[in-house]
Write an enzyme that holds these catalytic residues in place. Sequence first.
Site, mmCIF file in Angstrom:
data_model
loop_
_atom_site.group_PDB
_atom_site.id
_atom_site.type_symbol
_atom_site.label_atom_id
_atom_site.label_comp_id
_atom_site.label_asym_id
_atom_site.label_seq_id
_atom_site.Cartn_x
_atom_site.Cartn_y
_atom_site.Cartn_z
ATOM 1 N N LEU A 80 -22.192 62.017 29.086
ATOM 2 C CA LEU A 80 -21.374 62.519 28.061
ATOM 3 C C LEU A 80 -21.974 63.732 27.260
ATOM 4 O O LEU A 80 -23.009 63.356 26.506
ATOM 5 C CB LEU A 80 -21.135 61.347 27.096
ATOM 6 N N ASP A 172 -28.645 45.759 21.044
ATOM 7 C CA ASP A 172 -29.828 46.654 20.838
ATOM 8 C C ASP A 172 -29.446 47.812 20.040
ATOM 9 O O ASP A 172 -29.874 48.893 20.601
ATOM 10 C CB ASP A 172 -30.530 46.697 22.196
#
Length: 266
Positions: A80, A172
């Site tokens: 990305l 996380d």
Amino acid sequence: MHPASLLRQAGLKPYPLEALSGGEIGQVWRAGPYVVKTHPSPPPGLFQAEARGLWALAQAGVRVPRVYWASEAGLVLEYLPPGPPDWEGLARMLATLHRQPAPTYGWDGPVFLGSFALPGGTSSSWPHFWAEKRIQPLLEAAWPQLGAMGPKVESLLAEPLPQEGPALLHGDLWQGNVLHTQEGPALLDPSAWWGERAVDLAMMRLFGGFPDTFWTIYQALHPLPLEVAQALPRYQVYYLLVHVYLFGSSYLPMLDRVLRTRDGLG
């Protein structure tokens, strides 16, 4: 496995390799339109668990990289391209994620926090699940390094926790696992499971990096009750235990500060 070998295993075209940051647990490479993640000795199921977490987040409307290949040896993901920060977009995305109810607490598959394998299973009781399946395993693993802080952490297990109900968690969610892309914010490297959203928010507060703009918008969209906000230091203990276990005693002063804050001494 070498990243080029993983691309071949996935049946994908080879590209020149460029090392990327974010490889605290394993190694991360860019290969043209792909990101390749490997580990010198991965725990069984590590990469498949990450792939399943990415899929679950995508199903919940979160932007994540597409998974092209997942095996015991590694992951091949979509690359990305980075873009400008969009904190409002991130706040809206996370508020939407955390508002969606989940069926129970836990997860019906393997879960890893970093490379630490957490116990599987589900429960309708949040205090029981949190104590037995999240804190206790990490406490036992990190106990030799904790010294006098061990009993202080252990005492947390008997204390009640405020509850809002289960939601899908990233699990996380520190700043390094947020990527601002050309199409908006995306989340990386999940440790996905169903739990109280305070677990995600605690990690976001622990290491910082999320500006006031984000918190103002998130709070407006999904207000955090005061008793939940006050419990965030207790959830931060979860992340600090795994850091002590994986990375050593340099995280003990931070754990001590969090425990003192929780006791009203910080």
